[in-house]
Design an enzyme around this catalytic site. Structure first.
Site, PDB file in Angstrom:
ATOM      1  N   LYS A 276      -2.082   6.992   3.291  1.00 51.43           N
ATOM      2  CA  LYS A 276      -1.494   8.343   3.319  1.00 51.43           C
ATOM      3  C   LYS A 276      -1.505   8.994   1.930  1.00 51.43           C
ATOM      4  O   LYS A 276      -1.938  10.133   1.791  1.00 51.43           O
ATOM      5  CB  LYS A 276      -0.072   8.269   3.878  1.00 51.43           C
ATOM      6  CG  LYS A 276       0.643   9.597   4.001  1.00 51.43           C
ATOM      7  CD  LYS A 276       1.854   9.517   4.903  1.00 51.43           C
ATOM      8  CE  LYS A 276       2.657   8.248   4.774  1.00 51.43           C
ATOM      9  NZ  LYS A 276       3.240   8.055   3.427  1.00 51.43           N
TER      10      LYS A 276
ATOM     11  N   THR B 224      -3.356   8.096  -0.591  1.00 45.00           N
ATOM     12  CA  THR B 224      -4.770   8.226  -0.948  1.00 45.00           C
ATOM     13  C   THR B 224      -5.352   9.506  -0.358  1.00 45.00           C
ATOM     14  O   THR B 224      -6.079  10.247  -1.028  1.00 45.00           O
ATOM     15  CB  THR B 224      -5.559   6.997  -0.426  1.00 45.00           C
ATOM     16  OG1 THR B 224      -4.939   5.809  -0.913  1.00 45.00           O
ATOM     17  CG2 THR B 224      -7.009   7.026  -0.878  1.00 45.00           C
TER      18      THR B 224
ATOM     19  N   ARG C  86       5.781  11.301  -4.268  1.00 45.40           N
ATOM     20  CA  ARG C  86       7.001  10.648  -4.748  1.00 45.40           C
ATOM     21  C   ARG C  86       6.682   9.637  -5.851  1.00 45.40           C
ATOM     22  O   ARG C  86       5.552   9.186  -5.968  1.00 45.40           O
ATOM     23  CB  ARG C  86       7.683   9.915  -3.583  1.00 45.40           C
ATOM     24  CG  ARG C  86       8.230  10.831  -2.518  1.00 45.40           C
ATOM     25  CD  ARG C  86       8.687  10.068  -1.297  1.00 45.40           C
ATOM     26  NE  ARG C  86       7.569   9.358  -0.670  1.00 45.40           N
ATOM     27  CZ  ARG C  86       7.707   8.331   0.165  1.00 45.40           C
ATOM     28  NH1 ARG C  86       8.900   7.882   0.468  1.00 45.40           N
ATOM     29  NH2 ARG C  86       6.654   7.756   0.685  1.00 45.40           N
TER      30      ARG C  86
ATOM     31  N   LYS D 239       4.480  -4.159  -0.661  1.00 43.02           N
ATOM     32  CA  LYS D 239       3.655  -2.971  -0.424  1.00 43.02           C
ATOM     33  C   LYS D 239       2.684  -2.684  -1.559  1.00 43.02           C
ATOM     34  O   LYS D 239       1.596  -2.159  -1.358  1.00 43.02           O
ATOM     35  CB  LYS D 239       4.571  -1.762  -0.191  1.00 43.02           C
ATOM     36  CG  LYS D 239       3.850  -0.453   0.123  1.00 43.02           C
ATOM     37  CD  LYS D 239       4.872   0.626   0.456  1.00 43.02           C
ATOM     38  CE  LYS D 239       4.208   1.959   0.711  1.00 43.02           C
ATOM     39  NZ  LYS D 239       3.746   2.638  -0.490  1.00 43.02           N
TER      40      LYS D 239
ATOM     41  N   ALA E 131      11.441   6.604   3.330  1.00 40.78           N
ATOM     42  CA  ALA E 131      11.585   7.337   4.595  1.00 40.78           C
ATOM     43  C   ALA E 131      12.194   6.485   5.697  1.00 40.78           C
ATOM     44  O   ALA E 131      12.643   7.019   6.707  1.00 40.78           O
ATOM     45  CB  ALA E 131      10.227   7.857   5.049  1.00 40.78           C
TER      46      ALA E 131
ATOM     47  N   PHE F  90       5.930   6.913   5.267  1.00 41.44           N
ATOM     48  CA  PHE F  90       5.685   6.144   6.496  1.00 41.44           C
ATOM     49  C   PHE F  90       5.088   7.018   7.600  1.00 41.44           C
ATOM     50  O   PHE F  90       4.380   7.976   7.315  1.00 41.44           O
ATOM     51  CB  PHE F  90       6.951   5.418   6.944  1.00 41.44           C
ATOM     52  CG  PHE F  90       7.402   4.348   5.982  1.00 41.44           C
ATOM     53  CD1 PHE F  90       6.529   3.355   5.568  1.00 41.44           C
ATOM     54  CD2 PHE F  90       8.687   4.343   5.460  1.00 41.44           C
ATOM     55  CE1 PHE F  90       6.921   2.367   4.665  1.00 41.44           C
ATOM     56  CE2 PHE F  90       9.093   3.363   4.556  1.00 41.44           C
ATOM     57  CZ  PHE F  90       8.206   2.379   4.162  1.00 41.44           C
TER      58      PHE F  90
ATOM     59  N   PHE G  50     -13.067   3.169   6.452  1.00 40.24           N
ATOM     60  CA  PHE G  50     -13.273   1.828   5.880  1.00 40.24           C
ATOM     61  C   PHE G  50     -14.730   1.441   6.139  1.00 40.24           C
ATOM     62  O   PHE G  50     -15.307   1.837   7.154  1.00 40.24           O
ATOM     63  CB  PHE G  50     -12.343   0.804   6.538  1.00 40.24           C
ATOM     64  CG  PHE G  50     -10.937   0.797   6.001  1.00 40.24           C
ATOM     65  CD1 PHE G  50     -10.457  -0.259   5.236  1.00 40.24           C
ATOM     66  CD2 PHE G  50     -10.071   1.859   6.263  1.00 40.24           C
ATOM     67  CE1 PHE G  50      -9.159  -0.260   4.741  1.00 40.24           C
ATOM     68  CE2 PHE G  50      -8.777   1.860   5.770  1.00 40.24           C
ATOM     69  CZ  PHE G  50      -8.318   0.797   5.012  1.00 40.24           C
TER      70      PHE G  50
ATOM     71  N   TRP H 119     -11.699   7.614  -0.453  1.00 42.95           N
ATOM     72  CA  TRP H 119     -11.415   6.351  -1.149  1.00 42.95           C
ATOM     73  C   TRP H 119     -12.643   5.907  -1.943  1.00 42.95           C
ATOM     74  O   TRP H 119     -12.531   5.478  -3.093  1.00 42.95           O
ATOM     75  CB  TRP H 119     -11.016   5.268  -0.138  1.00 42.95           C
ATOM     76  CG  TRP H 119     -10.593   3.975  -0.779  1.00 42.95           C
ATOM     77  CD1 TRP H 119      -9.348   3.615  -1.195  1.00 42.95           C
ATOM     78  CD2 TRP H 119     -11.445   2.855  -1.108  1.00 42.95           C
ATOM     79  NE1 TRP H 119      -9.361   2.356  -1.750  1.00 42.95           N
ATOM     80  CE2 TRP H 119     -10.630   1.872  -1.716  1.00 42.95           C
ATOM     81  CE3 TRP H 119     -12.809   2.592  -0.954  1.00 42.95           C
ATOM     82  CZ2 TRP H 119     -11.140   0.649  -2.153  1.00 42.95           C
ATOM     83  CZ3 TRP H 119     -13.330   1.379  -1.403  1.00 42.95           C
ATOM     84  CH2 TRP H 119     -12.479   0.415  -1.991  1.00 42.95           C
TER      85      TRP H 119
END
Length: 558
Positions: free
Chosen positions: A73, A75, A96, A107, A275, A303, A383, A411
């Protein structure tokens, strides 16, 4: 095929002096308070000076429920911001700050990934500009002053059994969830049961992220309810006379931080409530400032959309008077497979059937976001293992939901890989298609607000709350807090309160364990199921492999 790690890519970044990045948004070097060469705070004086400007378009990035397969998210938020700048739009990013808890836990970092990152990555994931330390200090100053007031005669007649203000630290430490303080005799005060939450769950964090300026900050801090008397009368931070000193500690932390992406585009990184246990959005002051300086502002909410986006719409937008022009829901083929029942170890081989079986989780989020009256685009975060047939299955499913899915390769390629998404999002934002409205009105009862979120967003059949909780909500309504929104604290992994139930389940209940009044922040926290406001470390925490290498560089952050 070998890929560079996020930290290797970040280390190779061709960063510009932060004054050059600020200049892109019309911020002069005099209005930047530098922290080194690559990060700075934006002065309150400058923020005040741009308030009469029109707002740009606000774009929210949210996601499906997180899975161990990864969604990306942040990214995608960073990639989309770079993509909008690449197609000639004046765009800024608002995300954030990272908490040390998940960074050293499971994480990892929170600065994006691959070639869609915000830098300096190491500092952002560690102490950054000290905002979290200031929040922790201000919170614990209030804790110390409460116990000190009781020790020196308790003039306010606080009932020690009804002190509701806990302590905080920015680390995952399950041993501190429930503790007894003031043991050791008369000199140490009166023993009582209390505990620690993680800093990102602090009401001070929420207040910093919702306050408009220092005056508003001090007013909100003063409104915090810290305890009750034996007659159940509330005692506030203002009664303890801590609000002034707390504001002093937070003076610099209130100013948004400006950094840059790998492509040297401006990014505001400020505030960091989780969140799943708080409201999950960056600060109002950073977002509203960015809207005055850029034509497009890309922000994220933590999230899945059932948590972050719901709170962004019902809490942040309501309190700040802002509204998104478009919403991007991030999904991956791998996550669809996991929602379709495939184990993480088996995600490699093509499995179109599993992708199709997992898509209802994405579909539920699309429906939910649309229910706020905003247009939705799906970003398929690519991916290398994704096959054309799997991507086509997601696109086909999203089209059946009346939305569009766009494959994104930011990415691996940075802005070049996200041009299609950036172009489409700009078109939607420019078309002014949004007709935003929160899910419930202010005047609805607190329990009805909880039921509305549980039934319309989580698709639960019922909310389970014992008489004590219902009575508490009624008492708060009678005390004048009934118009506040609700902030649901729930597992991020499922629409239910069971983290193992993937997909789009129905026929479940939402049990409420506890409710907490955040009078200063302006919402009621509703703690559901087994969610913890002080997380624990996993069996093998990330901190075991974080270290300095022979060159003195940090290894292991990701």
């Amino acid at each position: 095929m070998s890929f560079k790690t996020d930290i290797e890519i970040a280390r190779e970044a061709n960063k510009k002096p932060i004054q050059e990045v600020g200049a892109k948004l019309g911020i002069s070097s005099d209005d930047l308070l530098p922290y080194g060469h690559d990060k700075a705070k934006v002065s309150q004086q400058f923020i005040n000076s741009v308030q009469d400007r029109p707002d740009g378009k606000l774009i929210l990035v949210t996601a499906i429920n997180p899975t161990p397969a990864g969604e990306g998210k942040t990214t995608t938020t960073v990639g989309l911001g770079d993509g909008l700048n690449a197609i000639g739009r004046n765009a800024a990013i608002c995300i954030r700050e990272a908490s040390l808890g998940p960074c050293f836990g499971m994480k990892g970092g929170a600065a994006g990934g691959g070639y869609a990152q915000v830098v300096p990555m190491e500092e952002m994931n560690l102490h950054f500009t000290g905002d979290f330390h200031a929040i922790t200090s201000a919170h614990n100053l209030l804790s110390a002053m409460i116990d000190n007031h009781i020790y020196w005669g308790n003039k306010l007649e606080i009932d020690e059994r009804r002190v509701v203000w806990r302590r905080v630290m920015d680390m995952n430490d399950r041993a501190l969830r429930d503790i007894v303080t003031s043991l050791g005799g008369v000199a140490n005060g009166f023993p009582r049961q209390t505990g620690f939450d993680i800093t990102v769950a602090s009401e001070v964090m929420a207040i910093l992220c919702l306050a408009r300026d220092l005056t508003d900050l001090q007013r909100r801090l003063g409104d915090i309810i810290v305890a009750y008397t034996r007659a159940r009368e509330p005692i506030t931070c203002r009664d303890i006379k801590a609000d002034g000193a707390m504001t002093v500690l937070l003076k610099d932390a209130m100013q948004p931080n400006l950094v840059q992406t790998l492509e040297n585009n401006p990014a505001f990184v400020h505030g960091g409530p989780f969140a799943n246990i708080a409201h999950g959005c960056n600060s109002v002051i950073a977002t509203t400032t960015a809207l005055k300086l850029a034509d497009y502002v890309v922000t994220e909410a933590g999230f899945g959309a059932d948590l972050g986006a719901e709170k962004f719409m019902n809490i942040k937008c309501r309190k700040a008077g802002i509204a998104p022009s478009a919403v991007v829901v991030v999904a991956t083929v791998r996550a669809m497979k996991m929602n379709g029942g495939v184990a993480k170890a088996d995600l490699g081989p093509e499995n179109v059937q599993a992708v199709q079986a997992g898509c209802p989780n994405l579909g539920r989020h699309i429906e939910n976001v649309k229910s706020f009256g905003v247009p939705v685009v799906v970003a398929i975060n690519h991916f290398v293992s994704d096959t054309d047939a799997e991507v086509a299955a997601v696109k086909e499913y999203v089209a059946s939901m009346g939305a569009e899915a766009i494959l994104c390769k930011h990415w691996a390629k940075g802005s070049e890989g996200v041009i299609d998404l950036a172009t489409r999002v700009a078109e939607i934002a420019d078309a002014d298609m949004a007709n935003f409205a929160p899910l419930y009105p202010d005047e609805m009862s607190l329990f009805q607000k909880i039921e509305t979120v549980a039934k319309r967003i989580y698709r639960a059949d019922e909310v389970l709350a014992d008489a004590k909780i219902r009575k508490q909500l009624k008492e708060w309504e009678e005390a004048g807090y009934g118009n506040l929104p609700v902030c649901m604290a729930k597992t991020q992994y499922s629409f239910t309160t069971d983290p193992n139930r993937r997909g789009a389940p129905t026929g479940h209940s939402v049990p409420i364990r506890e409710v907490r009044l955040s009078a200063g922040a302006g919402f009621v926290v509703v703690i559901c199921g087994e969610i913890m406001t002080m997380p624990g470390l996993p069996s093998v925490p990330a901190s075991e492999t974080i270290m300095l290498n022979a060159e003195g560089q940090i290894e292991g952050l990701f």
